[in-house]
Design a protein around this motif. Structure first.
Motif, mmCIF file in Angstrom:
data_model
loop_
_atom_site.group_PDB
_atom_site.id
_atom_site.type_symbol
_atom_site.label_atom_id
_atom_site.label_comp_id
_atom_site.label_asym_id
_atom_site.label_seq_id
_atom_site.Cartn_x
_atom_site.Cartn_y
_atom_site.Cartn_z
ATOM 1 N N VAL A 1 27.987 -61.679 -34.084
ATOM 2 C CA VAL A 1 27.542 -62.964 -34.616
ATOM 3 C C VAL A 1 28.414 -64.062 -34.022
ATOM 4 C CG1 VAL A 1 27.214 -64.357 -36.694
ATOM 5 C CG2 VAL A 1 26.755 -61.899 -36.781
ATOM 6 N N HIS A 2 27.781 -65.069 -33.456
ATOM 7 C CA HIS A 2 28.473 -66.255 -32.942
ATOM 8 C C HIS A 2 28.081 -67.441 -33.808
ATOM 9 C CE1 HIS A 2 29.113 -64.950 -28.482
ATOM 10 N NE2 HIS A 2 29.430 -63.985 -29.320
ATOM 11 N N GLN A 3 29.044 -68.264 -34.171
ATOM 12 C CA GLN A 3 28.748 -69.500 -34.899
ATOM 13 C C GLN A 3 29.082 -70.690 -34.012
ATOM 14 O OE1 GLN A 3 30.853 -69.292 -38.651
ATOM 15 N NE2 GLN A 3 29.263 -68.013 -39.533
ATOM 16 N N ALA B 1 25.395 -64.220 -27.197
ATOM 17 C CA ALA B 1 25.607 -63.143 -28.176
ATOM 18 C C ALA B 1 25.191 -61.792 -27.593
ATOM 19 C CB ALA B 1 24.839 -63.433 -29.467
ATOM 20 N N GLY B 2 24.098 -61.763 -26.822
ATOM 21 C CA GLY B 2 23.655 -60.523 -26.197
ATOM 22 C C GLY B 2 24.656 -60.013 -25.171
ATOM 23 N N THR B 3 25.268 -60.924 -24.425
ATOM 24 C CA THR B 3 26.293 -60.531 -23.463
ATOM 25 C C THR B 3 27.508 -59.961 -24.188
ATOM 26 O OG1 THR B 3 25.566 -62.164 -21.851
ATOM 27 C CG2 THR B 3 27.828 -61.371 -21.634
ATOM 28 N N HIS B 4 27.913 -60.598 -25.262
ATOM 29 C CA HIS B 4 29.034 -60.094 -26.065
ATOM 30 C C HIS B 4 28.723 -58.685 -26.584
ATOM 31 C CE1 HIS B 4 31.784 -60.988 -29.810
ATOM 32 N NE2 HIS B 4 32.130 -59.890 -29.194
ATOM 33 N N GLY C 1 30.847 -51.947 -22.198
ATOM 34 C CA GLY C 1 31.970 -52.339 -21.367
ATOM 35 C C GLY C 1 31.542 -53.093 -20.120
ATOM 36 N N HIS C 2 30.363 -53.702 -20.164
ATOM 37 C CA HIS C 2 29.798 -54.434 -19.022
ATOM 38 C C HIS C 2 28.877 -55.512 -19.579
ATOM 39 C CE1 HIS C 2 27.427 -55.254 -15.409
ATOM 40 N NE2 HIS C 2 28.406 -54.655 -14.727
ATOM 41 N N ARG D 1 21.673 -57.873 -32.426
ATOM 42 C CA ARG D 1 21.813 -56.536 -33.018
ATOM 43 C C ARG D 1 21.161 -55.509 -32.108
ATOM 44 N NH1 ARG D 1 18.900 -53.155 -35.921
ATOM 45 N NH2 ARG D 1 17.164 -54.573 -36.239
ATOM 46 N N LEU D 2 21.907 -54.433 -31.842
ATOM 47 C CA LEU D 2 21.370 -53.340 -31.038
ATOM 48 C C LEU D 2 20.317 -52.612 -31.865
ATOM 49 C CD1 LEU D 2 21.602 -51.754 -28.376
ATOM 50 C CD2 LEU D 2 23.275 -50.296 -29.529
ATOM 51 N N ALA D 3 19.057 -52.632 -31.394
ATOM 52 C CA ALA D 3 17.954 -52.012 -32.130
ATOM 53 C C ALA D 3 17.623 -50.625 -31.594
ATOM 54 C CB ALA D 3 16.713 -52.908 -32.065
#
Length: 126
Positions: free
Chosen positions: A4-6, A33-36, A43-44, A71-73
Motif C-alpha cells: 500500500v502506498h499513500q 505499487a505494482g513495481t514495489h 526480487g525484480h 495485491r497479488l491475486a
C-alpha cells in the motif's frame, strides 16, 4: 501479499473543472505499487504487460490523500496477476487548505492486470 502506498494529491495535478485529476494519475500510482510488489515477490521490478480491466468509480481531486493498493491475486511461472485499488482517505474541503479525514475511504479506481518476470530474473524456488 499486498503493498500500500499513500500520497497527497497536489492541487497542481488537477486538470479539469471541479479540481478533478485525470484517471491516468491512478494508473501511475498503480504502476509504482505494482513495481514495489514485484520487488517483494520476485526480487525484480518485472514488466507490466497490461490491464485486463480498469474501473473509474469516483473522482480524485487536488488536495486529496489517497492510497494505492497492489495485491497479488495469482502467480504463474513468470506471470503475476495483480489487483489494484485506489482509495481516497482525506478530501480537501475548499480552496483555503481545509481538509477532512473521511469516515470511510472512497474507492475511486479498481483495476486488474498482468505483470511478467523476465526469464533470467526468476528466483530459484519461487
Amino acid at each position: 501479499m499486498k503493498v500500500v502506498h499513500q500520497r497527497y494529491v497536489a492541487h497542481s495535478e488537477a486538470h479539469y473543472a471541479g479540481n478533478l485529476v485525470d484517471g491516468a494519475y491512478s494508473l501511475k500510482l498503480f504502476g509504482d505499487a505494482g513495481t514495489h510488489l514485484a520487488i517483494i515477490v520476485d526480487g525484480h521490478e518485472g514488466l507490466f504487460a497490461g490491464y485486463s480491466s480498469v474501473e473509474f468509480l469516483a473522482p480524485v481531486r487536488g488536495g486529496d490523500v489517497v492510497e494505492a493498493e497492489a495485491r497479488l491475486a495469482a502467480r504463474g511461472r513468470r506471470s503475476r496477476t495483480i489487483e489494484f485499488e485506489l482509495r481516497v482517505l482525506c478530501r480537501s474541503s475548499d480552496d483555503t487548505g481545509r481538509a477532512e479525514v473521511l469516515a470511510e475511504p472512497i474507492v475511486a479506481t479498481r483495476a486488474r492486470g498482468t505483470g511478467v518476470v523476465p526469464a533470467d530474473a526468476i528466483r530459484n524456488g519461487r
